[in-house]
Design a protein around this motif. Structure first.
Motif, PDB file in Angstrom:
ATOM      1  N   PHE A  30       0.832  -1.208   0.000  1.00 14.17           N
ATOM      2  CA  PHE A  30       0.000   0.000   0.000  1.00 14.17           C
ATOM      3  C   PHE A  30       0.864   1.255   0.000  1.00 14.17           C
ATOM      4  O   PHE A  30       0.659   2.164  -0.813  1.00 14.17           O
ATOM      5  N   ALA A  31       1.842   1.314   0.898  1.00 16.86           N
ATOM      6  CA  ALA A  31       2.702   2.495   0.996  1.00 16.86           C
ATOM      7  C   ALA A  31       3.475   2.724  -0.303  1.00 16.86           C
ATOM      8  O   ALA A  31       3.574   3.865  -0.783  1.00 16.86           O
ATOM      9  N   GLN A  32       4.009   1.666  -0.905  1.00 15.25           N
ATOM     10  CA  GLN A  32       4.767   1.817  -2.143  1.00 15.25           C
ATOM     11  C   GLN A  32       3.851   2.231  -3.292  1.00 15.25           C
ATOM     12  O   GLN A  32       4.230   3.062  -4.120  1.00 15.25           O
ATOM     13  N   TRP A  33       2.639   1.692  -3.344  1.00 16.22           N
ATOM     14  CA  TRP A  33       1.680   2.099  -4.370  1.00 16.22           C
ATOM     15  C   TRP A  33       1.416   3.595  -4.257  1.00 16.22           C
ATOM     16  O   TRP A  33       1.348   4.298  -5.271  1.00 16.22           O
ATOM     17  N   CYS A  34       1.263   4.074  -3.016  1.00 14.39           N
ATOM     18  CA  CYS A  34       1.037   5.511  -2.801  1.00 14.39           C
ATOM     19  C   CYS A  34       2.221   6.322  -3.316  1.00 14.39           C
ATOM     20  O   CYS A  34       2.035   7.323  -4.018  1.00 14.39           O
ATOM     21  N   VAL A  35       3.436   5.911  -2.977  1.00 16.54           N
ATOM     22  CA  VAL A  35       4.629   6.607  -3.457  1.00 16.54           C
ATOM     23  C   VAL A  35       4.645   6.609  -4.980  1.00 16.54           C
ATOM     24  O   VAL A  35       4.884   7.645  -5.614  1.00 16.54           O
ATOM     25  N   ASN A  36       4.377   5.474  -5.580  1.00 16.73           N
ATOM     26  CA  ASN A  36       4.394   5.349  -7.041  1.00 16.73           C
ATOM     27  C   ASN A  36       3.362   6.251  -7.714  1.00 16.73           C
ATOM     28  O   ASN A  36       3.521   6.621  -8.866  1.00 16.73           O
ATOM     29  N   ASN A  37       2.293   6.581  -6.988  1.00 14.99           N
ATOM     30  CA  ASN A  37       1.213   7.395  -7.542  1.00 14.99           C
ATOM     31  C   ASN A  37       1.156   8.797  -6.949  1.00 14.99           C
ATOM     32  O   ASN A  37       0.134   9.487  -7.059  1.00 14.99           O
ATOM     33  N   ASP A  38       2.253   9.222  -6.317  1.00 16.62           N
ATOM     34  CA  ASP A  38       2.364  10.571  -5.738  1.00 16.62           C
ATOM     35  C   ASP A  38       1.238  10.877  -4.747  1.00 16.62           C
ATOM     36  O   ASP A  38       0.671  11.970  -4.750  1.00 16.62           O
ATOM     37  N   LEU A  39       0.922   9.913  -3.904  1.00 16.47           N
ATOM     38  CA  LEU A  39      -0.115  10.068  -2.892  1.00 16.47           C
ATOM     39  C   LEU A  39       0.494   9.870  -1.506  1.00 16.47           C
ATOM     40  O   LEU A  39       1.481   9.164  -1.349  1.00 16.47           O
ATOM     41  N   ASP A  40      -0.127  10.478  -0.526  1.00 10.04           N
ATOM     42  CA  ASP A  40       0.331  10.381   0.861  1.00 10.04           C
ATOM     43  C   ASP A  40      -0.389   9.213   1.540  1.00 10.04           C
ATOM     44  O   ASP A  40      -1.607   9.283   1.756  1.00 10.04           O
ATOM     45  N   PRO A  41       0.337   8.148   1.887  1.00  6.09           N
ATOM     46  CA  PRO A  41      -0.332   6.981   2.486  1.00  6.09           C
ATOM     47  C   PRO A  41      -1.024   7.299   3.810  1.00  6.09           C
ATOM     48  O   PRO A  41      -2.101   6.764   4.087  1.00  6.09           O
ATOM     49  N   GLU A  42      -0.446   8.178   4.605  1.00  5.99           N
ATOM     50  CA  GLU A  42      -1.081   8.516   5.889  1.00  5.99           C
ATOM     51  C   GLU A  42      -2.396   9.253   5.674  1.00  5.99           C
ATOM     52  O   GLU A  42      -3.372   9.006   6.375  1.00  5.99           O
ATOM     53  N   GLU A  43      -2.429  10.142   4.694  1.00  9.81           N
ATOM     54  CA  GLU A  43      -3.648  10.898   4.414  1.00  9.81           C
ATOM     55  C   GLU A  43      -4.753   9.958   3.933  1.00  9.81           C
ATOM     56  O   GLU A  43      -5.897  10.052   4.377  1.00  9.81           O
ATOM     57  N   LEU A  44      -4.409   9.029   3.051  1.00  7.05           N
ATOM     58  CA  LEU A  44      -5.405   8.073   2.568  1.00  7.05           C
ATOM     59  C   LEU A  44      -5.890   7.169   3.698  1.00  7.05           C
ATOM     60  O   LEU A  44      -7.083   6.870   3.806  1.00  7.05           O
ATOM     61  N   TYR A  45      -4.972   6.737   4.540  1.00  5.08           N
ATOM     62  CA  TYR A  45      -5.334   5.879   5.667  1.00  5.08           C
ATOM     63  C   TYR A  45      -6.286   6.615   6.610  1.00  5.08           C
ATOM     64  O   TYR A  45      -7.286   6.056   7.066  1.00  5.08           O
ATOM     65  N   LYS A  46      -5.998   7.893   6.865  1.00  5.54           N
ATOM     66  CA  LYS A  46      -6.869   8.686   7.752  1.00  5.54           C
ATOM     67  C   LYS A  46      -8.246   8.895   7.147  1.00  5.54           C
ATOM     68  O   LYS A  46      -9.239   8.941   7.869  1.00  5.54           O
ATOM     69  N   ARG A  47      -8.311   9.038   5.830  1.00  4.25           N
ATOM     70  CA  ARG A  47      -9.619   9.160   5.172  1.00  4.25           C
ATOM     71  C   ARG A  47     -10.411   7.874   5.330  1.00  4.25           C
ATOM     72  O   ARG A  47     -11.621   7.902   5.526  1.00  4.25           O
ATOM     73  N   ALA A  48      -9.744   6.746   5.238  1.00  2.00           N
ATOM     74  CA  ALA A  48     -10.419   5.453   5.342  1.00  2.00           C
ATOM     75  C   ALA A  48     -10.811   5.139   6.782  1.00  2.00           C
ATOM     76  O   ALA A  48     -11.875   4.575   7.029  1.00  2.00           O
ATOM     77  N   TYR A  49      -9.947   5.494   7.704  1.00  2.00           N
ATOM     78  CA  TYR A  49     -10.154   5.159   9.125  1.00  2.00           C
ATOM     79  C   TYR A  49      -9.980   6.415   9.982  1.00  2.00           C
ATOM     80  O   TYR A  49      -9.012   6.534  10.732  1.00  2.00           O
ATOM     81  N   PRO A  50     -10.919   7.363   9.878  1.00  2.00           N
ATOM     82  CA  PRO A  50     -10.752   8.655  10.568  1.00  2.00           C
ATOM     83  C   PRO A  50     -10.726   8.562  12.093  1.00  2.00           C
ATOM     84  O   PRO A  50     -10.165   9.441  12.748  1.00  2.00           O
ATOM     85  N   LYS A  51     -11.276   7.519  12.659  1.00  2.00           N
ATOM     86  CA  LYS A  51     -11.331   7.404  14.118  1.00  2.00           C
ATOM     87  C   LYS A  51     -10.106   6.721  14.712  1.00  2.00           C
ATOM     88  O   LYS A  51      -9.948   6.680  15.925  1.00  2.00           O
ATOM     89  N   GLN A  52      -9.233   6.183  13.847  1.00  2.00           N
ATOM     90  CA  GLN A  52      -8.048   5.497  14.347  1.00  2.00           C
ATOM     91  C   GLN A  52      -6.895   6.480  14.521  1.00  2.00           C
ATOM     92  O   GLN A  52      -6.757   7.438  13.763  1.00  2.00           O
ATOM     93  N   ALA A  53      -6.079   6.208  15.493  1.00  2.00           N
ATOM     94  CA  ALA A  53      -4.860   6.998  15.692  1.00  2.00           C
ATOM     95  C   ALA A  53      -3.894   6.673  14.560  1.00  2.00           C
ATOM     96  O   ALA A  53      -4.127   5.762  13.765  1.00  2.00           O
ATOM     97  N   SER A  54      -2.808   7.401  14.502  1.00  2.00           N
ATOM     98  CA  SER A  54      -1.835   7.127  13.441  1.00  2.00           C
ATOM     99  C   SER A  54      -1.338   5.686  13.581  1.00  2.00           C
ATOM    100  O   SER A  54      -1.303   5.125  14.667  1.00  2.00           O
ATOM    101  N   ASN A  55      -0.961   5.120  12.458  1.00  2.00           N
ATOM    102  CA  ASN A  55      -0.596   3.713  12.405  1.00  2.00           C
ATOM    103  C   ASN A  55       0.925   3.570  12.372  1.00  2.00           C
ATOM    104  O   ASN A  55       1.547   3.890  11.363  1.00  2.00           O
TER     105      ASN A  55
END
Length: 104
Positions: A25-50
């Protein structure tokens, strides 16, 4: 191998595989110029940082160095681990990319 040892081995294998899923997941985000933490927070807004995500992100390489990770490959890996919310966010990003590139 007794039952307790078998359970521990299964847990170890699952955790190792889960870490690989996070790295994909993290490498796919890098490959697509996306922030993995931002996407993770959008998916799981109630969870603390991973912390596992931060650790995986540290293991990523530049997109020039990385091999391609197909969208369907990532979605399949996420599905295997029941990450439907994250897969939904990823699908939104794929659609945005397709629209931006003029593809349907």
């Amino acid at each position: 191998m007794n039952s307790k040892d078998m359970q521990e081995k299964i847990i170890e294998n699952y955790q190792r595989d889960e870490q690989m899923m996070i790295l994909v997941f993290a490498q796919w985000c890098v490959n697509n110029d996306l922030d993995p933490e931002e996407l993770y927070k959008r998916a799981y807004p109630k969870q603390a940082s991973n912390p596992s995500l931060k650790q995986a992100f540290d293991l990523t390489v530049s997109k020039e160095e990385a091999g391609e990770i197909g969208d369907q490959t990532l979605l399949g890996v996420l599905s295997m681990f029941g990450n439907e919310d994250l897969a939904f966010v990823i699908t939104e990003e794929i659609e945005k990319r397709k629209k931006k590139n003029g593809k349907k």
